[in-house]
Design a protein around this motif. Structure first.
Motif, PDB file in Angstrom:
ATOM      1  N   GLY A 154       0.964  -1.250   0.048  1.00 54.14           N
ATOM      2  CA  GLY A 154      -0.071   0.099   0.136  1.00 54.14           C
ATOM      3  C   GLY A 154       0.640   1.192  -0.167  1.00 54.14           C
ATOM      4  O   GLY A 154       0.679   2.162  -0.802  1.00 54.14           O
ATOM      5  N   ILE A 155       2.031   1.243   0.714  1.00 58.80           N
ATOM      6  CA  ILE A 155       2.833   2.492   0.738  1.00 58.80           C
ATOM      7  C   ILE A 155       3.346   2.521  -0.407  1.00 58.80           C
ATOM      8  O   ILE A 155       3.479   3.797  -0.970  1.00 58.80           O
ATOM      9  CB  ILE A 155       3.857   2.362   1.931  1.00 58.80           C
ATOM     10  N   ALA A 156       3.865   1.403  -1.083  1.00 60.18           N
ATOM     11  CA  ALA A 156       4.451   1.267  -2.603  1.00 60.18           C
ATOM     12  C   ALA A 156       3.447   2.147  -3.480  1.00 60.18           C
ATOM     13  O   ALA A 156       4.041   2.951  -4.478  1.00 60.18           O
ATOM     14  CB  ALA A 156       5.072   0.142  -2.972  1.00 60.18           C
ATOM     15  N   ALA A 157       2.261   1.738  -3.285  1.00 58.65           N
ATOM     16  CA  ALA A 157       1.273   2.392  -4.242  1.00 58.65           C
ATOM     17  C   ALA A 157       0.961   3.821  -4.070  1.00 58.65           C
ATOM     18  O   ALA A 157       1.085   4.612  -5.325  1.00 58.65           O
ATOM     19  CB  ALA A 157      -0.006   1.564  -3.999  1.00 58.65           C
ATOM     20  N   VAL A 158       1.057   4.194  -2.981  1.00 56.89           N
ATOM     21  CA  VAL A 158       0.969   5.588  -2.734  1.00 56.89           C
ATOM     22  C   VAL A 158       2.227   6.425  -3.095  1.00 56.89           C
ATOM     23  O   VAL A 158       2.165   7.512  -3.914  1.00 56.89           O
ATOM     24  CB  VAL A 158       0.900   6.040  -1.009  1.00 56.89           C
ATOM     25  N   THR A 159       3.493   5.880  -2.940  1.00 58.74           N
ATOM     26  CA  THR A 159       4.643   6.406  -3.363  1.00 58.74           C
ATOM     27  C   THR A 159       4.668   6.527  -5.006  1.00 58.74           C
ATOM     28  O   THR A 159       5.037   7.421  -5.559  1.00 58.74           O
ATOM     29  CB  THR A 159       5.797   5.669  -3.084  1.00 58.74           C
ATOM     30  N   ALA A 160       4.187   5.409  -5.595  1.00 65.39           N
ATOM     31  CA  ALA A 160       4.057   5.412  -7.067  1.00 65.39           C
ATOM     32  C   ALA A 160       3.044   6.586  -7.395  1.00 65.39           C
ATOM     33  O   ALA A 160       3.434   7.129  -8.692  1.00 65.39           O
ATOM     34  CB  ALA A 160       3.811   3.957  -7.648  1.00 65.39           C
ATOM     35  N   LEU A 208      11.176   5.070  -8.574  1.00 65.90           N
ATOM     36  CA  LEU A 208      12.345   4.143  -7.862  1.00 65.90           C
ATOM     37  C   LEU A 208      12.031   3.786  -6.609  1.00 65.90           C
ATOM     38  O   LEU A 208      12.390   2.816  -6.184  1.00 65.90           O
ATOM     39  CB  LEU A 208      13.488   4.989  -8.224  1.00 65.90           C
ATOM     40  N   SER A 209      11.734   4.480  -5.772  1.00 68.57           N
ATOM     41  CA  SER A 209      11.321   4.379  -4.324  1.00 68.57           C
ATOM     42  C   SER A 209      10.164   3.436  -3.924  1.00 68.57           C
ATOM     43  O   SER A 209      10.190   2.681  -3.324  1.00 68.57           O
ATOM     44  CB  SER A 209      11.042   5.755  -3.541  1.00 68.57           C
ATOM     45  N   ALA A 248       9.257   1.005  -6.061  1.00 71.31           N
ATOM     46  CA  ALA A 248       9.750  -0.303  -6.546  1.00 71.31           C
ATOM     47  C   ALA A 248      10.727  -0.855  -5.359  1.00 71.31           C
ATOM     48  O   ALA A 248      10.578  -1.990  -4.912  1.00 71.31           O
ATOM     49  CB  ALA A 248      10.647  -0.250  -7.996  1.00 71.31           C
ATOM     50  N   ARG A 249      11.358   0.081  -4.762  1.00 69.38           N
ATOM     51  CA  ARG A 249      12.400  -0.468  -3.568  1.00 69.38           C
ATOM     52  C   ARG A 249      11.422  -0.882  -2.551  1.00 69.38           C
ATOM     53  O   ARG A 249      11.466  -1.921  -1.881  1.00 69.38           O
ATOM     54  CB  ARG A 249      13.302   0.515  -3.303  1.00 69.38           C
ATOM     55  N   ILE A 250      10.314  -0.109  -2.232  1.00 67.35           N
ATOM     56  CA  ILE A 250       9.545  -0.474  -1.060  1.00 67.35           C
ATOM     57  C   ILE A 250       8.839  -1.554  -1.550  1.00 67.35           C
ATOM     58  O   ILE A 250       8.431  -2.537  -0.248  1.00 67.35           O
ATOM     59  CB  ILE A 250       8.570   0.911  -0.897  1.00 67.35           C
ATOM     60  N   ALA A 251       8.176  -1.925  -2.609  1.00 64.64           N
ATOM     61  CA  ALA A 251       7.466  -3.120  -2.946  1.00 64.64           C
ATOM     62  C   ALA A 251       8.451  -4.343  -2.743  1.00 64.64           C
ATOM     63  O   ALA A 251       8.019  -5.315  -2.220  1.00 64.64           O
ATOM     64  CB  ALA A 251       6.960  -3.084  -4.319  1.00 64.64           C
ATOM     65  N   ALA A 252       9.764  -4.093  -3.191  1.00 64.42           N
ATOM     66  CA  ALA A 252      10.638  -5.274  -3.038  1.00 64.42           C
ATOM     67  C   ALA A 252      10.659  -5.738  -1.345  1.00 64.42           C
ATOM     68  O   ALA A 252      10.672  -6.735  -1.051  1.00 64.42           O
ATOM     69  CB  ALA A 252      11.934  -4.918  -3.673  1.00 64.42           C
ATOM     70  N   TYR A 253      11.071  -4.550  -0.817  1.00 66.31           N
ATOM     71  CA  TYR A 253      11.209  -4.972   0.811  1.00 66.31           C
ATOM     72  C   TYR A 253       9.923  -5.655   1.329  1.00 66.31           C
ATOM     73  O   TYR A 253       9.902  -6.608   2.030  1.00 66.31           O
ATOM     74  CB  TYR A 253      11.366  -3.504   1.654  1.00 66.31           C
ATOM     75  N   SER A 254       8.525  -5.206   0.954  1.00 69.19           N
ATOM     76  CA  SER A 254       7.505  -5.456   1.355  1.00 69.19           C
ATOM     77  C   SER A 254       7.205  -6.802   0.964  1.00 69.19           C
ATOM     78  O   SER A 254       6.220  -7.575   1.434  1.00 69.19           O
ATOM     79  CB  SER A 254       6.352  -4.575   0.996  1.00 69.19           C
ATOM     80  N   LEU A 255       7.708  -7.487  -0.243  1.00 66.92           N
ATOM     81  CA  LEU A 255       7.396  -8.988  -0.813  1.00 66.92           C
ATOM     82  C   LEU A 255       8.445  -9.727  -0.040  1.00 66.92           C
ATOM     83  O   LEU A 255       8.009 -10.953  -0.040  1.00 66.92           O
ATOM     84  CB  LEU A 255       7.764  -8.822  -2.124  1.00 66.92           C
ATOM     85  N   VAL A 256       9.292  -9.456   0.701  1.00 65.87           N
ATOM     86  CA  VAL A 256      10.293 -10.349   1.333  1.00 65.87           C
ATOM     87  C   VAL A 256       9.499 -11.145   2.746  1.00 65.87           C
ATOM     88  O   VAL A 256       9.475 -12.217   2.698  1.00 65.87           O
ATOM     89  CB  VAL A 256      11.365  -9.579   1.973  1.00 65.87           C
TER      90      VAL A 256
END
Length: 151
Positions: A16-22, A28-29, A31-39
């Protein structure tokens, strides 16, 4: 079961945070947040979270960690004692053998007398004539330093 639920909630919040950032055009940020949230979800799916949860609540595992800590303390203590003593027993024996081979003296040239041999007065230079230039040279350097600092 609780660990898996928590990991899923953390991943959903991260996405959700990655979607708001996008949405703010920081791709770029995002995508990085999405990667961390998938871990966390990936760890749940591989079974790592279940294994960690079983280990965290296992008294046998905690006893094993305590024993590992005790072993580490013993290793560190023995190493500190070795350093104080001057190395391992093998190193001390090798050093002792090296000293015995050199005659047991620390510095072989140290056994020579430091003062010149007393001879007839005619062959020795007078003490004042020989010592005066050396002491003047030594003190002239000191005097120059003191004058430079205004003392």
């Amino acid at each position: 079961m609780i660990a898996e639920t928590v990991c899923s909630a953390v991943s959903a919040a991260g996405l959700g945070i990655a979607a708001v950032t996008a949405y703010r055009r920081r791709f770029l940020s995002a995508a990085r947040i999405a990667a961390y949230s998938l871990v966390p979800v990936a760890l749940v799916m591989t079974g790592v979270v279940g294994w960690l949860a079983d280990t965290a609540f296992s008294p046998t595992a905690w006893a094993g960690f305590v024993l590992l800590g005790c072993a580490w303390v013993l290793f560190a203590t023995t190493r500190a004692v070795e350093r104080r003593r001057g190395g391992t027993r093998k190193e001390r024996r090798a050093a002792a053998r090296g000293t015995e081979q050199s005659g047991g003296a620390v510095a072989p040239a140290a056994s020579a007398p430091s003062l010149p041999q007393a001879g007839p007065p005619a062959t020795r230079p007078s003490g004042r004539a020989a010592a005066a230039p050396r002491s003047d040279d030594d003190f002239s350097d000191i005097e120059a330093i003191l004058k430079k600092h205004g003392i």
